[in-house]
Design an enzyme around this catalytic site. Structure first.
Site, PDB file in Angstrom:
ATOM      1  CG  ASN A  79     -71.948 -14.800 -11.104  1.00 27.33           C
ATOM      2  OD1 ASN A  79     -72.582 -13.747 -11.007  1.00 27.33           O
ATOM      3  ND2 ASN A  79     -72.325 -15.916 -10.489  1.00 27.33           N
ATOM      4  CE1 TYR A 144     -70.539  -7.809  -2.994  1.00 28.15           C
ATOM      5  CE2 TYR A 144     -71.662  -5.688  -2.953  1.00 28.15           C
ATOM      6  CZ  TYR A 144     -71.435  -6.915  -3.553  1.00 28.15           C
ATOM      7  OH  TYR A 144     -72.089  -7.237  -4.720  1.00 28.15           O
ATOM      8  CE  LYS A 148     -69.042  -7.903  -6.157  1.00 26.50           C
ATOM      9  NZ  LYS A 148     -68.792  -9.049  -7.051  1.00 26.50           N
TER      10      LYS A 148
HETATM   11  N1  LIG Z   1     -77.924  -9.939  -5.826  1.00 27.45           N
HETATM   12  C1  LIG Z   1     -77.549  -8.661  -5.888  1.00 27.45           C
HETATM   13  O1  LIG Z   1     -78.260  -7.762  -5.433  1.00 27.45           O
HETATM   14  C2  LIG Z   1     -76.259  -8.300  -6.559  1.00 27.45           C
HETATM   15  C3  LIG Z   1     -76.082  -6.963  -6.958  1.00 27.45           C
HETATM   16  C4  LIG Z   1     -74.888  -6.589  -7.572  1.00 27.45           C
HETATM   17  C5  LIG Z   1     -73.899  -7.539  -7.785  1.00 27.45           C
HETATM   18  N2  LIG Z   1     -74.092  -8.831  -7.393  1.00 27.45           N
HETATM   19  C6  LIG Z   1     -73.002  -9.785  -7.629  1.00 27.45           C
HETATM   20  O2  LIG Z   1     -73.490 -10.836  -8.441  1.00 27.45           O
HETATM   21  C7  LIG Z   1     -72.698 -12.006  -8.223  1.00 27.45           C
HETATM   22  C8  LIG Z   1     -73.618 -13.198  -8.062  1.00 27.45           C
HETATM   23  O3  LIG Z   1     -74.374 -13.032  -6.876  1.00 27.45           O
HETATM   24  P1  LIG Z   1     -75.919 -13.445  -6.782  1.00 27.45           P
HETATM   25  O4  LIG Z   1     -76.678 -12.222  -6.520  1.00 27.45           O
HETATM   26  O5  LIG Z   1     -76.307 -14.322  -7.915  1.00 27.45           O
HETATM   27  O6  LIG Z   1     -75.876 -14.234  -5.381  1.00 27.45           O
HETATM   28  P2  LIG Z   1     -76.098 -15.773  -5.015  1.00 27.45           P
HETATM   29  O7  LIG Z   1     -77.427 -16.245  -5.489  1.00 27.45           O
HETATM   30  O8  LIG Z   1     -75.788 -15.846  -3.556  1.00 27.45           O
HETATM   31  O9  LIG Z   1     -74.957 -16.525  -5.853  1.00 27.45           O
HETATM   32  C9  LIG Z   1     -73.610 -16.429  -5.489  1.00 27.45           C
HETATM   33  C10 LIG Z   1     -72.813 -17.482  -6.240  1.00 27.45           C
HETATM   34  O10 LIG Z   1     -71.426 -17.341  -5.853  1.00 27.45           O
HETATM   35  C11 LIG Z   1     -70.946 -18.605  -5.435  1.00 27.45           C
HETATM   36  N3  LIG Z   1     -69.986 -18.487  -4.347  1.00 27.45           N
HETATM   37  C12 LIG Z   1     -70.128 -17.775  -3.197  1.00 27.45           C
HETATM   38  N4  LIG Z   1     -69.079 -17.991  -2.401  1.00 27.45           N
HETATM   39  C13 LIG Z   1     -68.255 -18.861  -3.049  1.00 27.45           C
HETATM   40  C14 LIG Z   1     -67.008 -19.482  -2.741  1.00 27.45           C
HETATM   41  N5  LIG Z   1     -66.400 -19.287  -1.555  1.00 27.45           N
HETATM   42  N6  LIG Z   1     -66.448 -20.313  -3.646  1.00 27.45           N
HETATM   43  C15 LIG Z   1     -67.064 -20.543  -4.829  1.00 27.45           C
HETATM   44  N7  LIG Z   1     -68.245 -20.004  -5.178  1.00 27.45           N
HETATM   45  C16 LIG Z   1     -68.830 -19.176  -4.298  1.00 27.45           C
HETATM   46  C17 LIG Z   1     -72.182 -19.368  -4.948  1.00 27.45           C
HETATM   47  O11 LIG Z   1     -71.986 -20.760  -5.125  1.00 27.45           O
HETATM   48  P3  LIG Z   1     -71.917 -21.841  -3.923  1.00 27.45           P
HETATM   49  O12 LIG Z   1     -72.845 -21.387  -2.848  1.00 27.45           O
HETATM   50  O13 LIG Z   1     -72.276 -23.126  -4.600  1.00 27.45           O
HETATM   51  O14 LIG Z   1     -70.491 -21.793  -3.523  1.00 27.45           O
HETATM   52  C18 LIG Z   1     -73.274 -18.881  -5.893  1.00 27.45           C
HETATM   53  O15 LIG Z   1     -73.323 -19.678  -7.062  1.00 27.45           O
HETATM   54  C19 LIG Z   1     -71.817 -11.709  -7.010  1.00 27.45           C
HETATM   55  O16 LIG Z   1     -70.518 -11.392  -7.441  1.00 27.45           O
HETATM   56  C20 LIG Z   1     -72.480 -10.483  -6.386  1.00 27.45           C
HETATM   57  O17 LIG Z   1     -71.563  -9.684  -5.680  1.00 27.45           O
HETATM   58  C21 LIG Z   1     -75.250  -9.225  -6.793  1.00 27.45           C
END
Ligand SMILES: NC(=O)c1ccc[n+]([C@@H]2O[C@H](COP(=O)([O-])OP(=O)(O)OC[C@H]3O[C@@H](n4cnc5c(N)ncnc54)[C@H](OP(=O)(O)O)[C@@H]3O)[C@@H](O)[C@H]2O)c1
Length: 253
Positions: A79, A144, A148
């Site tokens: 994730n 990005y 994906k």
């Molecule tokens: N939010 C959206 O609109 C959306 C839409 C489509 C897809 N997504 C995808 O959903 C997934 C989760 O994102 P989210 O929306 O939940 O965002 P988020 O709240 O920013 O969470 C991102 C997570 O990824 C971890 N992460 C980021 N960089 C990292 C690194 N260098 N090493 C290890 N862990 C890392 C962060 O943990 P730490 O900060 O503790 O490292 C955090 O737990 C992502 O793959 C994102 O692309 C999100």
């Protein structure tokens, strides 16, 4: 049953951890924020293991796999991920390479390592978190969107290989639209569309993975949007995405 979740400290991953915990799953959690991991492990109890890792670090995926040796992992959730906004010629190369390491390289390595174990055993679930961006061209978030696309195509190709082998292993890809998490803060933008609740996305994703669904798109509007995008010629689709991305920054360029 035990699940490993990357990016478990925030947003969708954190909600997945809470949902799986409520379902009685044991958990292995990772992210960089050690304080949050510790706090979650204290809440969930002593069966919860965690390791703080930066998945942009080249050794981190193997370290995570080694950490899980001796624990039976039944469900891998790739994730962790983030986005960077801006024109390709202007965004930071170092930042984008870090993003490719987290969004692509670590997903690739962890999927391969755990898939081999799951195939030997004849069971297991892998959920790779991509995005609707995984089906599109994304001006102003080009790397990005490309990252994906990689996750979507890799997952669906592996799924077909498994189907032909009649494997008991299930591989799914989650493709949400906008979700209300820290994602946008990190990307330095705000949503131009209504964002989904991460609790809903997490629950739906896990339920659908356990049912064996290939592509998981939470929410009817996003499902319809994806059908619309698939009917658009590629250049028109890229132009529409570019307009939506501009609104995220409010730049009007
Ligand atoms: N939010 C959206 O609109 C959306 C839409 C489509 C897809 N997504 C995808 O959903 C997934 C989760 O994102 P989210 O929306 O939940 O965002 P988020 O709240 O920013 O969470 C991102 C997570 O990824 C971890 N992460 C980021 N960089 C990292 C690194 N260098 N090493 C290890 N862990 C890392 C962060 O943990 P730490 O900060 O503790 O490292 C955090 O737990 C992502 O793959 C994102 O692309 C999100």
């Amino acid at each position: 049953m035990r699940a490993l979740i990357t990016g478990a400290t925030s947003g969708i991953g954190k909600e997945m951890a809470f949902y799986l915990h409520r379902m009685g799953w044991q958990l292995v959690l990772t992210g960089r924020n050690e304080e949050m991991l510790k706090c979650m492990a204290q809440k969930f109890g002593s069966s919860t293991k965690y390791i703080a890792l930066d998945l942009a670090n080249p050794d981190a995926p193997q370290k995570l796999y080694d950490f899980c040796r001796g624990m039976r992992i039944d469900f891998l959730i790739n994730n962790a991920g983030f986005g960077i906004f801006g024109e390709f010629s202007e965004t930071s190369l170092a930042g984008e390479l870090e993003m490719i390491d987290v969004n692509v390289r670590s997903v690739h390595i962890l999927t391969k390592l755990f898939l081999r174990d799951f195939e030997k055993r004849g069971s297991g679930y892998i959920l790779n978190v991509a995005s609707v961006a995984g089906f599109m061209t994304g001006p102003l978030m080009s790397t990005y969107y490309a990252s994906k696309n990689y996750v979507v195509r890799l997952t669906l190709a592996i799924r077909e290989e498994l189907r032909r082998k009649r494997s008991g292993v299930n591989v799914s890809v989650l493709c949400p639209g906008p979700v209300n998490t820290d994602f946008n803060n990190r990307a330095g933008v705000s949503f131009s569309l209504k964002a989904a609740d991460p609790k809903f996305v997490a629950r739906y994703a896990i339920e659908q993975t356990l049912k064996g669904r290939a592509v998981i798109v939470p929410g009817l509007m996003i499902q319809l949007g994806l059908i619309g995008a698939s009917l658009c010629p590629p250049q028109l689709q890229a132009a529409v995405v570019c307009e939506l991305q501009k609104k995220k920054k409010g730049s009007g360029r």
